[in-house]
Design a protein around this motif. Structure first.
Motif, PDB file in Angstrom:
ATOM      1  N   LYS A 210       0.842  -1.199   0.000  1.00  0.00           N
ATOM      2  CA  LYS A 210       0.000   0.000   0.000  1.00  0.00           C
ATOM      3  C   LYS A 210       0.872   1.243   0.000  1.00  0.00           C
ATOM      4  N   ASN A 216       0.817   3.863  -8.733  1.00  0.00           N
ATOM      5  CA  ASN A 216       0.433   2.478  -8.494  1.00  0.00           C
ATOM      6  C   ASN A 216       0.593   1.588  -9.718  1.00  0.00           C
ATOM      7  N   GLU A 228      -5.876  -4.506 -12.063  1.00  0.00           N
ATOM      8  CA  GLU A 228      -7.059  -4.104 -11.283  1.00  0.00           C
ATOM      9  C   GLU A 228      -6.784  -4.149  -9.777  1.00  0.00           C
ATOM     10  N   LYS A 229      -5.779  -4.944  -9.346  1.00  0.00           N
ATOM     11  CA  LYS A 229      -5.507  -5.108  -7.916  1.00  0.00           C
ATOM     12  C   LYS A 229      -4.576  -4.034  -7.363  1.00  0.00           C
ATOM     13  N   LYS A 230      -3.989  -3.214  -8.232  1.00  0.00           N
ATOM     14  CA  LYS A 230      -2.918  -2.314  -7.817  1.00  0.00           C
ATOM     15  C   LYS A 230      -3.349  -1.321  -6.737  1.00  0.00           C
ATOM     16  N   ASP A 231      -4.607  -0.880  -6.747  1.00  0.00           N
ATOM     17  CA  ASP A 231      -5.064   0.125  -5.789  1.00  0.00           C
ATOM     18  C   ASP A 231      -5.550  -0.482  -4.473  1.00  0.00           C
ATOM     19  N   GLU A 232      -5.832  -1.784  -4.490  1.00  0.00           N
ATOM     20  CA  GLU A 232      -6.413  -2.415  -3.302  1.00  0.00           C
ATOM     21  C   GLU A 232      -5.419  -3.283  -2.536  1.00  0.00           C
ATOM     22  N   LEU A 233      -4.390  -3.780  -3.209  1.00  0.00           N
ATOM     23  CA  LEU A 233      -3.460  -4.723  -2.574  1.00  0.00           C
ATOM     24  C   LEU A 233      -2.735  -4.059  -1.396  1.00  0.00           C
ATOM     25  N   ASN A 234      -2.837  -4.697  -0.241  1.00  0.00           N
ATOM     26  CA  ASN A 234      -2.186  -4.175   0.964  1.00  0.00           C
ATOM     27  C   ASN A 234      -1.635  -5.354   1.770  1.00  0.00           C
TER      28      ASN A 234
END
Length: 442
Positions: A210, A216, A228-234
């Protein structure tokens, strides 16, 4: 054969075409006679098939084909002779099944007419003509970027600010195990940056995905994850440093100048700065010209008022493609294309009033020659003979796609200059960064 026009209103009309037996009979009989000579039908010798059988089998298909040819011919002649400015093509009106066993036929076609209107670019207000300042800072920054690009990598053991690192990102749960190389200037936040600075080859750095990179998109690229996962992956990841490099800038010497522009073309830093300033001005002018052209186009569409035969055009769109569209689909397509159609009509009206804006074959040849000479000069071929250029121009002009591309480009340039000469625009000089912010509200 008789054709009659009935005006519905200023933008819609109906063409009624009457075809009599005498219009097609001779040609139909000739074709059927030829069929009789060559027809191969079981039970009959070639050329001996009864005329009645030929008529029964082939007359209606031949008749339909010949009538359709007459329709197309007569419509084209009428449109040309009357100099009709149509939108779309004549659209057959729905009618009951045609009795092809009859002698005379009547066909109705709807047509949409282009509106008449005046275009007055001189009355457009609120347009800004931007000019980008190529200040010393812009040139200095560009020189630094080029020197870095042409510089050389020097291996190091320990990471410092401005270095480039290579290593492996790992997270077993997310199945991340990817090699990556990036300048640490792309890392986001002081906390993350401190973890890199001072680390050495072989060290493992504990990080979180994150807000790891300023952009991102870099996270998706370097960790090889779905975009699509780049903004949510933490999730936590480790980065094992395997290589550290610093980039030494290229020296401002003759070798560097020759790499950039060719041998001996630039011989000093002052000449380099002047060349970059000229190139920047050309590059920026392309962007400011495009902004100017877009703004003028939008304003002309907004301020030039005229009606269109919208209902006709929607019906024409519904029936003109490979597949028939529903009324809703046709209306959606019409709404998408309406602004483009309006500008085409506006541009056409301007071209009709200004003969010097209309493209001529010689203009296109000259333009092609100029473009070819510029391209050759970029590759150091500055002494091309007229014969060489003419041969290349001939090859280019034989390529329809290339001719179409150049025609559109040259027409845009002519229209741009016409608008510059006729639109009262407010001049504004500003930096490139300020231009982007103001012009595109970035």
């Amino acid at each position: 054969m008789n054709l009659k026009r009935t005006d519905v209103d200023a933008l819609n009309a109906v063409l009624t075409l009457e075809i009599e037996k005498s219009d097609y009979q001779e040609q139909v009989e000739k074709i059927l006679k030829d069929y009789r000579k060559t027809a191969s039908i079981p039970g009959f010798r070639k050329g001996k098939v009864p005329a009645s059988l030929i008529n029964k089998k082939y007359r209606i298909p031949v008749l339909v084909d010949e009538v359709n040819k007459l329709i197309q011919q007569k419509l084209n002649e009428y449109i040309t002779e009357e100099k009709l400015n149509l939108l779309g093509n004549p659209l057959p009106k729905e009618q009951a099944d045609i009795d092809w066993n009859g002698d005379n036929f009547t066909f109705d076609f709807e047509i949409g007419l282009a509106p008449e209107f005046e275009v007055e670019p001189s009355k457009i207000k609120g347009i800004t003509a931007y000019e980008i300042k190529t200040d010393d800072k812009t040139i200095n920054d560009q020189i630094d970027r080029i020197r870095e690009q042409y510089g050389k990598l020097v291996s190091k053991d320990e990471v410092s600010e401005g270095d480039e690192v290579t290593g492996v990102f790992r997270n077993d749960e997310e199945e991340i195990n990817t090699d990556a190389t990036f300048p640490i200037s792309k890392i986001k936040g002081k906390t993350n940056l401190k973890k890199f600075v001072g680390s050495k080859v072989g060290d493992s750095i504990e990080l979180k995905t994150k807000n790891l990179f300023e952009d991102n998109s870099d996270l998706a690229h370097h960790l090889k994850i779905d975009f699509e996962k780049k903004d949510e992956l933490n999730v936590p990841v480790t980065f094992e440093v395997t290589e550290v490099n610093t980039r030494e800038k290229a020296e401002l010497n003759q070798e560097f100048f020759d790499k950039l522009f060719g041998e001996g073309i630039i011989t000093s830093e002052d000449e380099l700065r002047e060349r970059l300033r000229e190139d920047a001005k050309k590059q920026f002018s392309q962007q400011t010209d495009q902004k100017f052209l877009t703004d003028v186009t939008e304003e002309l569409i907004e301020k030039t008022k005229f009606d269109l035969p919208a209902d006709f055009l929607k019906r024409w769109i519904a029936n003109n493609g490979e597949n028939t569209l529903t009324a809703e689909e046709a209306e959606e397509e019409y709404n998408k294309s309406e602004k483009g159609l309006r500008y085409q009509l506006i541009e056409s009206a301007i071209l009709q009033k200004n003969e010097d804006l209309q493209l001529k074959f010689e203009d296109l040849k000259e333009y092609a020659g100029t473009q070819i000479k510029m391209q050759m000069a970029q590759f150091g071929h500055t002494d091309a003979t007229d014969e060489e250029v003419e041969q290349i121009v001939a090859r280019v002009m034989s390529n329809q796609e290339e001719v179409k591309r150049m025609s559109e480009q040259l027409q845009n340039e002519k229209m741009l200059q016409y608008f510059k000469d006729n639109v009262k625009a407010k001049s504004k000089e500003l930096t490139y960064e300020d231009f982007i912010k103001e012009a595109y509200q970035a």
